[in-house]
Design a protein around this motif. Structure first.
Motif, PDB file in Angstrom:
ATOM      1  N   VAL A  43       6.001  -3.990 -19.348  1.00  0.00           N
ATOM      2  CA  VAL A  43       6.274  -3.841 -17.915  1.00  0.00           C
ATOM      3  C   VAL A  43       5.071  -3.162 -17.273  1.00  0.00           C
ATOM      4  O   VAL A  43       4.710  -2.044 -17.635  1.00  0.00           O
ATOM      5  CB  VAL A  43       7.552  -3.002 -17.681  1.00  0.00           C
ATOM      6  N   GLU A  44       4.413  -3.876 -16.342  1.00  0.00           N
ATOM      7  CA  GLU A  44       3.221  -3.306 -15.703  1.00  0.00           C
ATOM      8  C   GLU A  44       3.559  -2.460 -14.497  1.00  0.00           C
ATOM      9  O   GLU A  44       2.893  -1.470 -14.219  1.00  0.00           O
ATOM     10  CB  GLU A  44       2.278  -4.436 -15.274  1.00  0.00           C
ATOM     11  N   ASN A  45       4.571  -2.881 -13.763  1.00  0.00           N
ATOM     12  CA  ASN A  45       4.873  -2.200 -12.514  1.00  0.00           C
ATOM     13  C   ASN A  45       6.294  -2.567 -12.086  1.00  0.00           C
ATOM     14  O   ASN A  45       6.761  -3.670 -12.360  1.00  0.00           O
ATOM     15  CB  ASN A  45       3.863  -2.651 -11.450  1.00  0.00           C
ATOM     16  N   VAL A  46       6.952  -1.626 -11.414  1.00  0.00           N
ATOM     17  CA  VAL A  46       8.291  -1.896 -10.878  1.00  0.00           C
ATOM     18  C   VAL A  46       8.309  -1.447  -9.419  1.00  0.00           C
ATOM     19  O   VAL A  46       7.807  -0.363  -9.090  1.00  0.00           O
ATOM     20  CB  VAL A  46       9.384  -1.127 -11.674  1.00  0.00           C
ATOM     21  N   ARG A  47       8.858  -2.293  -8.555  1.00  0.00           N
ATOM     22  CA  ARG A  47       9.015  -1.937  -7.141  1.00  0.00           C
ATOM     23  C   ARG A  47      10.478  -2.160  -6.781  1.00  0.00           C
ATOM     24  O   ARG A  47      11.075  -3.176  -7.170  1.00  0.00           O
ATOM     25  CB  ARG A  47       8.152  -2.834  -6.238  1.00  0.00           C
ATOM     26  N   ILE A  48      11.030  -1.239  -6.020  1.00  0.00           N
ATOM     27  CA  ILE A  48      12.444  -1.352  -5.671  1.00  0.00           C
ATOM     28  C   ILE A  48      12.621  -1.523  -4.177  1.00  0.00           C
ATOM     29  O   ILE A  48      12.070  -0.747  -3.388  1.00  0.00           O
ATOM     30  CB  ILE A  48      13.218  -0.128  -6.206  1.00  0.00           C
ATOM     31  N   GLY A  49      13.354  -2.563  -3.831  1.00  0.00           N
ATOM     32  CA  GLY A  49      13.604  -2.835  -2.423  1.00  0.00           C
ATOM     33  C   GLY A  49      15.090  -2.950  -2.150  1.00  0.00           C
ATOM     34  O   GLY A  49      15.914  -2.613  -2.999  1.00  0.00           O
ATOM     35  N   LYS A  50      15.411  -3.430  -0.941  1.00  0.00           N
ATOM     36  CA  LYS A  50      16.814  -3.564  -0.560  1.00  0.00           C
ATOM     37  C   LYS A  50      17.173  -5.021  -0.327  1.00  0.00           C
ATOM     38  O   LYS A  50      16.338  -5.827   0.097  1.00  0.00           O
ATOM     39  CB  LYS A  50      17.084  -2.777   0.730  1.00  0.00           C
ATOM     40  N   LEU A  51      18.422  -5.292  -0.586  1.00  0.00           N
ATOM     41  CA  LEU A  51      18.991  -6.636  -0.458  1.00  0.00           C
ATOM     42  C   LEU A  51      20.143  -6.458   0.517  1.00  0.00           C
ATOM     43  O   LEU A  51      21.151  -5.844   0.168  1.00  0.00           O
ATOM     44  CB  LEU A  51      19.497  -6.993  -1.854  1.00  0.00           C
ATOM     45  N   ILE A  52      19.990  -6.942   1.735  1.00  0.00           N
ATOM     46  CA  ILE A  52      21.031  -6.721   2.741  1.00  0.00           C
ATOM     47  C   ILE A  52      21.713  -8.050   3.042  1.00  0.00           C
ATOM     48  O   ILE A  52      21.084  -8.965   3.589  1.00  0.00           O
ATOM     49  CB  ILE A  52      20.429  -6.097   4.011  1.00  0.00           C
ATOM     50  N   GLU A 105       0.813  -1.220   0.000  1.00  0.00           N
ATOM     51  CA  GLU A 105       0.000   0.000   0.000  1.00  0.00           C
ATOM     52  C   GLU A 105       0.848   1.272   0.000  1.00  0.00           C
ATOM     53  O   GLU A 105       0.296   2.378  -0.034  1.00  0.00           O
ATOM     54  CB  GLU A 105      -0.973  -0.006   1.191  1.00  0.00           C
ATOM     55  N   VAL A 106       2.162   1.138   0.015  1.00  0.00           N
ATOM     56  CA  VAL A 106       3.037   2.314   0.028  1.00  0.00           C
ATOM     57  C   VAL A 106       3.468   2.638  -1.406  1.00  0.00           C
ATOM     58  O   VAL A 106       3.902   1.746  -2.146  1.00  0.00           O
ATOM     59  CB  VAL A 106       4.279   2.057   0.919  1.00  0.00           C
ATOM     60  N   LEU A 107       3.331   3.884  -1.796  1.00  0.00           N
ATOM     61  CA  LEU A 107       3.752   4.300  -3.138  1.00  0.00           C
ATOM     62  C   LEU A 107       5.265   4.162  -3.290  1.00  0.00           C
ATOM     63  O   LEU A 107       6.006   4.341  -2.324  1.00  0.00           O
ATOM     64  CB  LEU A 107       3.366   5.766  -3.376  1.00  0.00           C
ATOM     65  N   ASP A 108       5.715   3.871  -4.511  1.00  0.00           N
ATOM     66  CA  ASP A 108       7.140   3.710  -4.770  1.00  0.00           C
ATOM     67  C   ASP A 108       7.542   4.611  -5.947  1.00  0.00           C
ATOM     68  O   ASP A 108       7.594   4.175  -7.095  1.00  0.00           O
ATOM     69  CB  ASP A 108       7.435   2.241  -5.081  1.00  0.00           C
ATOM     70  N   PRO A 109       7.841   5.881  -5.678  1.00  0.00           N
ATOM     71  CA  PRO A 109       8.172   6.809  -6.768  1.00  0.00           C
ATOM     72  C   PRO A 109       9.424   6.389  -7.540  1.00  0.00           C
ATOM     73  O   PRO A 109       9.507   6.593  -8.746  1.00  0.00           O
ATOM     74  CB  PRO A 109       8.406   8.148  -6.057  1.00  0.00           C
ATOM     75  N   GLN A 110      10.391   5.769  -6.845  1.00  0.00           N
ATOM     76  CA  GLN A 110      11.609   5.320  -7.525  1.00  0.00           C
ATOM     77  C   GLN A 110      11.265   4.205  -8.525  1.00  0.00           C
ATOM     78  O   GLN A 110      11.709   4.226  -9.677  1.00  0.00           O
ATOM     79  CB  GLN A 110      12.608   4.810  -6.475  1.00  0.00           C
ATOM     80  N   GLY A 111      10.426   3.277  -8.083  1.00  0.00           N
ATOM     81  CA  GLY A 111       9.985   2.204  -8.988  1.00  0.00           C
ATOM     82  C   GLY A 111       9.200   2.760 -10.167  1.00  0.00           C
ATOM     83  O   GLY A 111       9.370   2.317 -11.308  1.00  0.00           O
ATOM     84  N   ASP A 112       8.336   3.747  -9.903  1.00  0.00           N
ATOM     85  CA  ASP A 112       7.557   4.360 -10.988  1.00  0.00           C
ATOM     86  C   ASP A 112       8.476   5.035 -12.003  1.00  0.00           C
ATOM     87  O   ASP A 112       8.253   4.951 -13.212  1.00  0.00           O
ATOM     88  CB  ASP A 112       6.565   5.386 -10.417  1.00  0.00           C
ATOM     89  N   ALA A 113       9.516   5.701 -11.498  1.00  0.00           N
ATOM     90  CA  ALA A 113      10.460   6.375 -12.404  1.00  0.00           C
ATOM     91  C   ALA A 113      11.190   5.351 -13.274  1.00  0.00           C
ATOM     92  O   ALA A 113      11.397   5.568 -14.469  1.00  0.00           O
ATOM     93  CB  ALA A 113      11.463   7.197 -11.589  1.00  0.00           C
ATOM     94  N   VAL A 114      11.565   4.220 -12.669  1.00  0.00           N
ATOM     95  CA  VAL A 114      12.240   3.164 -13.438  1.00  0.00           C
ATOM     96  C   VAL A 114      11.285   2.597 -14.490  1.00  0.00           C
ATOM     97  O   VAL A 114      11.670   2.377 -15.644  1.00  0.00           O
ATOM     98  CB  VAL A 114      12.753   2.046 -12.503  1.00  0.00           C
ATOM     99  N   LYS A 115      10.018   2.403 -14.123  1.00  0.00           N
ATOM    100  CA  LYS A 115       9.045   1.896 -15.094  1.00  0.00           C
ATOM    101  C   LYS A 115       8.935   2.849 -16.286  1.00  0.00           C
ATOM    102  O   LYS A 115       8.979   2.434 -17.443  1.00  0.00           O
ATOM    103  CB  LYS A 115       7.673   1.713 -14.439  1.00  0.00           C
TER     104      LYS A 115
END
Lengths: 82, 82
Positions: A33-42, A12-22
């Motif tokens: 490409v329907e949607n892009v979400r960016i997360g972290k890999l630690i 439910e949280v918007l992801d402006p970085q993912g939207d920009a990549v899309k």
């Protein structure tokens, strides 16, 4: 031994970085490409003693709760490579 | 269908963000952490047509080469969830 914590924004949280990549992928001509979400890999490298501790997964979840993820907007998943 | 691109800094590239997280974990009392590296987790939702394309993996690698990863300092891995 290595443990990996995957941190993702909650659905439910918007992801402006993912939207920009899309949008950039669209502009570069990548269709479908329907949607892009960016997360972290630690990736956490552990000492052999820490890796052998019986409460390892609980400790990793505590690290994620206290520092690696922001529980208000992010979910996380912990994986241990044995 | 979803594809995930895992982007990691190359081994020989310093990771100040990971080092800061390691120090913070030490400060919080989490012992046994030797090293922390932070990468990106890029989740790409694809249309059914794009997902069915025979050259899907090649296209995802092209996206990573051209935009998602910086080949000078980062490596990537593509995984498709069918």
């Amino acid at each position: 031994m290595r443990a990996t914590v995957y941190v993702r924004l909650k659905k439910e949280v918007l992801d402006p970085q993912g939207d920009a990549v899309k949008r950039a992928l669209d502009t570069l001509g990548f269709q479908g490409v329907e949607n892009v979400r960016i997360g972290k890999l630690i990736e956490i490298e552990l000492t052999p003693e820490a890796a052998a501790a019986p409460d390892l997964e609980a400790r990793l979840r505590k690290m994620a709760d206290e520092m690696l993820a922001n529980a208000v907007i992010e979910d996380y998943e912990v994986r241990v490579e044995r």
